[in-house]
Every structure is written in structure tokens, then in C-alpha cells.
Design an enzyme around this catalytic site. Structure first.
Site, mmCIF file in Angstrom:
data_model
loop_
_atom_site.group_PDB
_atom_site.id
_atom_site.type_symbol
_atom_site.label_atom_id
_atom_site.label_comp_id
_atom_site.label_asym_id
_atom_site.label_seq_id
_atom_site.Cartn_x
_atom_site.Cartn_y
_atom_site.Cartn_z
ATOM 1 C CG PHE A 149 62.148 51.902 45.214
ATOM 2 C CD1 PHE A 149 61.818 50.671 45.749
ATOM 3 C CD2 PHE A 149 61.815 53.034 45.947
ATOM 4 C CE1 PHE A 149 61.178 50.557 46.974
ATOM 5 C CE2 PHE A 149 61.177 52.935 47.167
ATOM 6 C CZ PHE A 149 60.857 51.696 47.681
ATOM 7 C CE LYS A 173 65.320 60.011 37.725
ATOM 8 N NZ LYS A 173 65.774 59.182 38.932
ATOM 9 C CD GLU A 176 68.207 57.656 42.204
ATOM 10 O OE1 GLU A 176 68.387 58.565 43.038
ATOM 11 O OE2 GLU A 176 67.233 57.631 41.422
ATOM 12 N NE ARG A 177 66.047 54.514 46.652
ATOM 13 C CZ ARG A 177 65.126 54.896 47.528
ATOM 14 N NH1 ARG A 177 64.068 54.129 47.752
ATOM 15 N NH2 ARG A 177 65.256 56.027 48.178
ATOM 16 C CB SER A 226 57.936 60.919 48.555
ATOM 17 O OG SER A 226 58.742 61.999 48.110
ATOM 18 C CB CYS A 281 51.689 53.908 46.024
ATOM 19 S SG CYS A 281 50.961 53.409 44.442
ATOM 20 C CD GLU A 383 53.650 56.043 51.141
ATOM 21 O OE1 GLU A 383 53.059 55.301 50.333
ATOM 22 O OE2 GLU A 383 54.226 57.096 50.802
#
Length: 498
Positions: A149, A173, A176-177, A226, A281, A383
């Protein structure tokens, strides 16, 4: 309220699963769209479109493939404001930050315009008596990307640009957020001249991820997210015989030496630690001042800077950062801040009670600054992915160096110093993939490759730059000898070049 389906064979289509998820505006906390979640039939439609289109695309000469990206870069620039506002509305980051997200993806599209050169093989004349050898880099076929996201424009382009330029079809893909920008990026690729079916977008959750990993016609998978999911995707891809590159979490340190310009270092920490609400990140989440005097002077500079940060919705052009992406993210960050206090870290700036008038339901977290954090604390080990900076004091250079060396993540690291010897030693010894010297966020430019070490990355090849072309292609080596150079009679020993 809008409905978002998938982008298959050059057009938006409705999903067939009957399942959906809410898409939120993080600034207000309100639902902005309903997103269809893919099932096997939706993915198969995308694969069918990709299989039908890919052979002709692979046979298209690389100059013509490059011209599609020339046009695409122009379209990205022409539509920058629209894309940035669309991105901010679903992610929450400021519009200027969203433009940076798009720009860093655009730069990879500029890089792959060089695909006629990048995809060249090698040639050896006279490798043996009458023997010539050459290699070719040919596309994998159908690739897939599973993206996070936090960079809904940049990371999809980091994946699909080199894959498509090299002659592959691609199935994206996205998260979805915030799915709207990836859908729009696909539409612009068609407008740039990409054949239908070469880039497809399939929205979904874990079911869609597993379907991609299991599909026999998808030959390579790239993932960012993640670390637990990166490890899972890498393992599953290997189990199903796919090439994979997966990128996970980070805990990026910045070491501040006693000779550093502390005002410059403090400004760097503010931008790198709190920009995009810390949802990067490559964000600096740990500051490591060397020596007590350095630490005290740094904290003295950081506190007022953190307290003055402006948190507001993306529609406010003066905002330093906006909300985090979801209510769940907000709750997780706040819980970790509470844990840090319970563990004994000193919370010098406490943003837990932040509320924005008129936006009380938005997913906001105020800027937080911890001091006297130790490596055994959860806020150091995990994190946080929020607007939280931890200061870990180090007695000397070797103690400071040991902190990122021992951490399980190895994505990015920085050192601020005026000492060239210290900087050179640091770069040579540190076991981290991307290093900044007086640069807080050392994300490489498009023509170098991006990737971390340790549990920040799984797989041998990194994103963008030369590694990306290697990842999305396979090497085929041809050895040739013509009749005039062939001796009569069978040869039973291992061929050697004499």
C-alpha cells in the site's frame, strides 16, 4: 460510492467472486469505494489474456517496445496531478509526496527505454576451432507482481516496467487498500500503445496471492511487503517452480558521528523519519548518536522540530504528513508506542493524543520521539511503520556500528560524518544492502538496483536497474559450428575447447 473491479485485456471489468472489501479515505476515515476481490476465474481471465498477447509482444523488436515507454513517460507527466490526488485520497500521504511516489516509478520507465541495449546478450567469435558462441536474454513469459500500500505507483512500475519492456506479459496484484492508481497506470499503458493483455490488474487479498503462486502459467513473481509474507511468498513460489524476488521489512538506522553537522543531521532525521507518516520501507526509524554530548545536542535540536510538524489531510498543501493508511495501522502504532513507554524508553514528544478538528475519524497518529531506547525493546526490534523515531545512544563508533549489524533487517542505513575514513570504513563493513553517507534515505536511482540484505530480502536479484532485466529474462546460450569445421567420426569424451 464507486466500485472497482479488475483491469483485464485492456479494459476495466467487474469481478465475479461476489466478495468485496472497503477502500477508505484515511483522512476522513470514511469508505470511498468497494473493491472486488478476485477468485480463480478472475485470475484465469487475466492469464488467458496474457498468454494470448505475450508471444507477439516478445517478438516485437525492442525499439518498438521502448517507444511505448517513451509515450508512457509523457503520459505520466501529463497526468501527474490527477494521479497524485487519486493516490493521496486512498493512501493519505500529501500530494507532493504522492508526486514523488509517481516520479520514482516514472524514472524506472525512463530507464527501460534503453531495453535495446539492456537486453543484449554476449558473443564470442572463435571460442574453439570453427566454433562461435552467443547468448540471448529472452522473456520468462508471464510475470506477476504483488505490491504494498505504501507506494501504490512506484513499486508497481518498478516491477511491470522492466518485465514488460523485456517482452513479458504481466499480472499486477496491488494492495487492496489503495487500488485506484494501479488501475489508472494500466489504462495509461494502453493509451501509450501497449497491446491489450500485456498488463492486467487483478485486485484481491490472500486468495488472489495464493492463486498467483500456484498458477502453472506464471513463471516469475515479485513481492514487496512484510517479512513474514515475503518469506511465505518466496517459499511458495519455489515450491511451485517459480522464480521469485521478495522484499520484506526494515529497521533503518542513521548513525550520527560527533563531527557531523548536527543541524543538517536533525533536519535529515525529521524528513526521513516522519515523511509519509513513516510508512516507508526506507524510513529512518532509529537515530544512533555517538557519545553522550552528541546525543544531548541532537535531542535538543530534534524536540522542537518534531513538535512543530504539521499533520493534516492531503488536501492541505502545507502539511508535513497526513494520516496512516488504516484504522488497524493506527491502532498497532499506538499500541507499540504504549509498549515503548512501559519498557522504559523516554517519550520526549508524545503524539498519541493527536486529534484534528473536523477529521476526528481520520487515521492520524501524532509525531513521537523516543530517547534512551535499548536494543531489547520491542520498539527497537519491530518495524513500527509510523511517525515514530527512536534514539539509541551509543558510547562509541564500534558500538554504533554493531546495532545495524546485529539487527535482523538489513534494508537501508546511513551515517552522518565529515570524516571520510569513518564513512569508508562504515560502507565497507556494514551488512546492509543500501547505504547513505550524509544521505538519509539511500534509495538508489533507477539505473542501479534496489534491495536489502538479511531478512529484508529473499532471492538473488534486486529491483530495477540491471538486476531487474536479469530477473525478468532467462539466458539462452548457443554454441555453433558449421560443416567445414566438423571432423568425421563420433566423439565420446566431454567436449573441450582446445
Amino acid at each position: 460510492m464507486s466500485s472497482i473491479g479488475h483491469f483485464i485485456n485492456g479494459a476495466r471489468v467487474a469481478g465475479t467472486s461476489g466478495r468485496s472489501a472497503d477502500v477508505f479515505n484515511p483522512s476522513t476515515g470514511q469508505v470511498s469505494a468497494q473493491l472486488s476481490l478476485a477468485n480463480a476465474a478472475d485470475l484465469q481471465a487475466a492469464v488467458d489474456a496474457a498468454k494470448a498477447a505475450q508471444p507477439a509482444w516478445a517478438a516485437t523488436n525492442p525499439q518498438r517496445r521502448a517507444r511505448v515507454f517513451m509515450k508512457y513517460v509523457q503520459l505520466l507527466n501529463d497526468n501527474m496531478q490527477e494521479l497524485a490526488e487519486l493516490l493521496s485520497a486512498e493512501h493519505g500521504k500529501t500530494v507532493e509526496d504522492s508526486k514523488g511516489d509517481i516520479q520514482r516509478g516514472l524514472e524506472v520507465c525512463e530507464f527501460v527505454i534503453g531495453i535495446p541495449h539492456l537486453q543484449k546478450g554476449e558473443y564470442t567469435e572463435g571460442a574453439g576451432p570453427g566454433i562461435d558462441m552467443f547468448s540471448m536474454r529472452q522473456p520468462v513469459g508471464i510475470g506477476a507482481g504483488i505490491t504494498p500500500f505504501n507506494f501504490p505507483a512506484m513499486i508497481p512500475m518498478w516491477m511491470f516496467a522492466p518485465a514488460i519492456a523485456a517482452g513479458n506479459a504481466f499480472i499486477l496484484k496491488p494492495s487492496e487498500r489503495d487500488p485506484s492508481v494501479p488501475m489508472r497506470l494500466a489504462e495509461l499503458m494502453i493509451e501509450a500503445g501497449l497491446p491489450k493483455g500485456i498488463l492486467n490488474v487483478v485486485n484481491g487479498d490472500k486468495e488472489a496471492v495464493d492463486l498467483i503462486l500456484q498458477h502453472p502459467d506464471i513463471g516469475a513473481v515479485s513481492f514487496v511487503g512484510s517479512t513474514p509474507i515475503a518469506a511465505y511468498v518466496y517459499g511458495e513460489a519455489a515450491r511451485y517452480g517459480k522464480r521469485a524476488q521478495t522484499f520484506g521489512g526494515a529497521k533503518n538506522h542513521m548513525i550520527i558521528m560527533p563531527d557531523a553537522d548536527l543541524d543538517q543531521a536533525a533536519d535529515a532525521l525529521i524528513g526521513a523519519g516522519y515523511g509519509s507518516a513513516g510508512e516507508r520501507c526506507m524510513a529512518i526509524s532509529v537515530a544512533v548518536p555517538v557519545g553522550q554530548a552528541t546525543a544531548d545536542a541532537l535531542i535538543e535540536r530534534l524536540i522542537p522540530r518534531v513538535e512543530q510538524l504539521k499533520i493534516a489531510p492531503y488536501t492541505d498543501a502545507t502539511a508535513d504528513f497526513g494520516p496512516v493508511v488504516t484504522k488497524a495501522s493506527q491502532e498497532k502504532i499506538l499500541k507499540l508506542i504504549d509498549t515503548g513507554v512501559e519498557e522504559g524508553a523516554k517519550l520526549r514528544v508524545d503524539g498519541r493524543g493527536f486529534k484534528l478538528q473536523g477529521y476526528e475519524d481520520g487515521f492520524y497518529v501524532g509525531a513521537c520521539l523516543f530517547d534512551e531506547v535499548t536494543p531489547d525493546m520491542d520498539i527497537y526490534k519491530q518495524e513500527i511503520f509510523g511517525p515514530v523515531l527512536s534514539v539509541v545512544r551509543a558510547a562509541d563508533y564500534e558500538s554504533a556500528l554493531a546495532l545495524p549489524m546485529k539487527h535482523e533487517y538489513g534494508n537501508g542505513v546511513a551515517i552522518y560524518t565529515r570524516d571520510g575514513d569513518a564513512a569508508r570504513d562504515f560502507a565497507a563493513r556494514i551488512n546492509v544492502g543500501m547505504i547513505g553517507v550524509n544521505v538519509p534515505i539511500p534509495t538508489p536511482l533507477a539505473y542501479h538496483s534496489f534491495g536489502g540484505w538479511k531478512r529484508s530480502s529473499f532471492g538473488d536479484l534486486n529491483q530495477h536497474g540491471p538486476d531487474s532485466i536479469k530477473f525478468w529474462t532467462r539466458t539462452k546460450t548457443v554454441t555453433t559450428r558449421w560443416p567445414s569445421g566438423i571432423k568425421s567420426g563420433a566423439e565420446f569424451s566431454m567436449p573441450v575447447m582446445r
